[in-house]
Design a protein around this motif. Structure first.
Motif, short mmCIF file in Angstrom:
data_model
loop_
_atom_site.label_atom_id
_atom_site.label_comp_id
_atom_site.label_asym_id
_atom_site.label_seq_id
_atom_site.Cartn_x
_atom_site.Cartn_y
_atom_site.Cartn_z
N LYS A 91 0.80 -1.22 0.00
CA LYS A 91 0.00 0.00 0.00
C LYS A 91 0.83 1.28 0.00
N TYR A 92 1.98 1.25 0.69
CA TYR A 92 2.66 2.52 0.96
C TYR A 92 4.08 2.62 0.42
N LYS A 133 -4.05 9.00 -6.83
CA LYS A 133 -2.93 9.78 -7.36
C LYS A 133 -1.82 9.90 -6.33
N GLU A 134 -2.19 10.09 -5.07
CA GLU A 134 -1.21 10.21 -3.99
C GLU A 134 -0.43 8.92 -3.80
N ARG A 135 -1.14 7.78 -3.87
CA ARG A 135 -0.50 6.48 -3.65
C ARG A 135 0.21 5.98 -4.90
N GLY A 136 -0.30 6.37 -6.07
CA GLY A 136 0.29 5.94 -7.33
C GLY A 136 -0.49 4.82 -8.01
N TYR A 137 -1.38 4.19 -7.29
CA TYR A 137 -2.20 3.09 -7.81
C TYR A 137 -3.20 2.70 -6.74
N ASN A 138 -4.17 1.89 -7.13
CA ASN A 138 -5.13 1.33 -6.19
C ASN A 138 -4.70 -0.10 -5.90
N GLN A 139 -4.32 -0.39 -4.66
CA GLN A 139 -3.80 -1.71 -4.32
C GLN A 139 -4.84 -2.81 -4.57
N SER A 140 -6.12 -2.49 -4.38
CA SER A 140 -7.16 -3.49 -4.63
C SER A 140 -7.25 -3.83 -6.12
N MET A 141 -7.01 -2.84 -6.97
CA MET A 141 -6.98 -3.11 -8.41
C MET A 141 -5.81 -4.03 -8.76
N GLN A 142 -4.66 -3.85 -8.13
CA GLN A 142 -3.52 -4.71 -8.42
C GLN A 142 -3.81 -6.16 -8.02
N ILE A 143 -4.47 -6.35 -6.89
CA ILE A 143 -4.87 -7.69 -6.49
C ILE A 143 -5.83 -8.29 -7.52
N ALA A 144 -6.81 -7.47 -7.93
CA ALA A 144 -7.80 -7.93 -8.91
C ALA A 144 -7.14 -8.28 -10.24
N LEU A 145 -6.13 -7.50 -10.65
CA LEU A 145 -5.43 -7.80 -11.90
C LEU A 145 -4.72 -9.14 -11.82
N GLY A 146 -4.11 -9.44 -10.67
CA GLY A 146 -3.46 -10.73 -10.49
C GLY A 146 -4.45 -11.87 -10.57
N VAL A 147 -5.60 -11.71 -9.90
CA VAL A 147 -6.65 -12.74 -9.95
C VAL A 147 -7.13 -12.91 -11.39
N SER A 148 -7.32 -11.80 -12.09
CA SER A 148 -7.79 -11.85 -13.46
C SER A 148 -6.82 -12.58 -14.38
N GLU A 149 -5.53 -12.27 -14.24
CA GLU A 149 -4.52 -12.93 -15.07
C GLU A 149 -4.52 -14.44 -14.85
N ALA A 150 -4.78 -14.86 -13.62
CA ALA A 150 -4.74 -16.28 -13.29
C ALA A 150 -6.03 -17.02 -13.63
N THR A 151 -7.16 -16.31 -13.64
CA THR A 151 -8.46 -16.97 -13.83
C THR A 151 -9.13 -16.64 -15.17
N GLY A 152 -8.73 -15.52 -15.78
CA GLY A 152 -9.38 -15.10 -17.02
C GLY A 152 -10.66 -14.32 -16.80
N ILE A 153 -11.01 -14.04 -15.55
CA ILE A 153 -12.22 -13.26 -15.25
C ILE A 153 -11.92 -11.78 -15.43
N ALA A 154 -12.81 -11.06 -16.06
CA ALA A 154 -12.59 -9.65 -16.37
C ALA A 154 -12.63 -8.78 -15.12
N VAL A 155 -11.84 -7.70 -15.14
CA VAL A 155 -11.82 -6.70 -14.08
C VAL A 155 -12.48 -5.42 -14.60
N THR A 156 -13.26 -4.77 -13.74
CA THR A 156 -13.82 -3.48 -14.14
C THR A 156 -13.82 -2.51 -12.97
#
Length: 237
Positions: A91-92, A133-156
């Motif tokens: 996160k930080y 913007k302050e953090r540089g990214y949304n950490q929950s989105m990064q987790i979701a992207l990893g799950v998506s890459e592994a499962t093929g389920i779309a992220v939105t």
């Protein structure tokens, strides 16, 4: 030299020049290891909640507050425990790859239990634009992207938005956490997800206030099912 040999050769060269270290114990990673060394990976305090996602302590914390189909976290989490630094660095410390890695890890460990069956969309809990913007990214989105890459389920990110941020939840008690995120989320414009099963993804579930308030606008939609996934779950609130 074939591609596999070539990649292995250059990987060893790069690793020799810029050795990578485990984010938890700082020991050098092997070429096969990513983010966490094998020893630390084995020691993660896993919940195994994906084996019973309908009735576990995390699901029970949401009962009567948010109608969910299933709920699970990868590991138990508390400030100061052996692995809280994983979440903190994600996160930080501007380490978005930690979230992606853990997303892959979660998918690999929970998929055999059927946790992702019939899930249609992955929805990360949003941050305000200013906070992201302050953090540089949304950490929950990064987790979701990893799950998506592994499962093929779309992220939105196009379903729900954060409209209010009144400071971190970290040092607040249960009542303050609820008040802090009251009316903090709203549906985005022109949302059409009728008949879909949505998996809401966040980093840690403590009192459940953030997940509940983020999920309510989605469950208000017609014929929508909701499940919840996080990296960590705090047993003592």
């Amino acid at each position: 030299m074939d591609d596999t040999t070539r990649h292995s050769f250059w990987g060893r060269v790069i690793d020799a020049i810029l050795p990578r270290a485990c984010i938890h114990c700082d020991h050098r990673l092997s070429l096969e290891e990513q983010v966490l060394c094998s020893s630390c990976l084995m020691q993660l305090p896993r919940t195994d909640y994906a084996k019973n996602p309908l009735n576990n302590p995390m699901a029970q914390r949401l009962w009567g507050r948010l109608p969910v189909e299933r709920a699970a976290a990868l590991m138990f989490y508390s400030a100061g425990n052996n692995f809280d630094d994983i979440v903190h660095r994600m996160k930080y410390s501007y380490r978005p790859e930690i979230g992606v890695y853990i997303g892959h890890l979660i998918a690999g460990e929970m998929a055999p239990d059927g946790f992702f069956e019939d899930i249609d969309l992955l929805v990360p809990v949003p941050l305000t634009k200013e906070r992201e913007k302050e953090r540089g990214y949304n950490q929950s989105m990064q987790i979701a992207l990893g799950v998506s890459e592994a499962t093929g389920i779309a992220v939105t990110e196009a379903l729900v938005k954060r409209v209010k941020y009144s400071g971190s939840q970290t040092k607040k008690n249960a009542w303050e956490r609820q008040e802090n995120v009251e009316n903090a989320f709203a549906l985005a414009d022109d949302v059409h997800v009728e008949g879909k099963h949505i998996l809401l993804i966040d980093d840690v579930l403590t009192t459940g206030a953030t997940i509940v308030n983020c999920g309510k606008p989605l469950t208000a939609l017609s014929d929508v099912k909701l499940s919840v996934l996080t990296i960590g779950f705090t047993e003592d609130v």
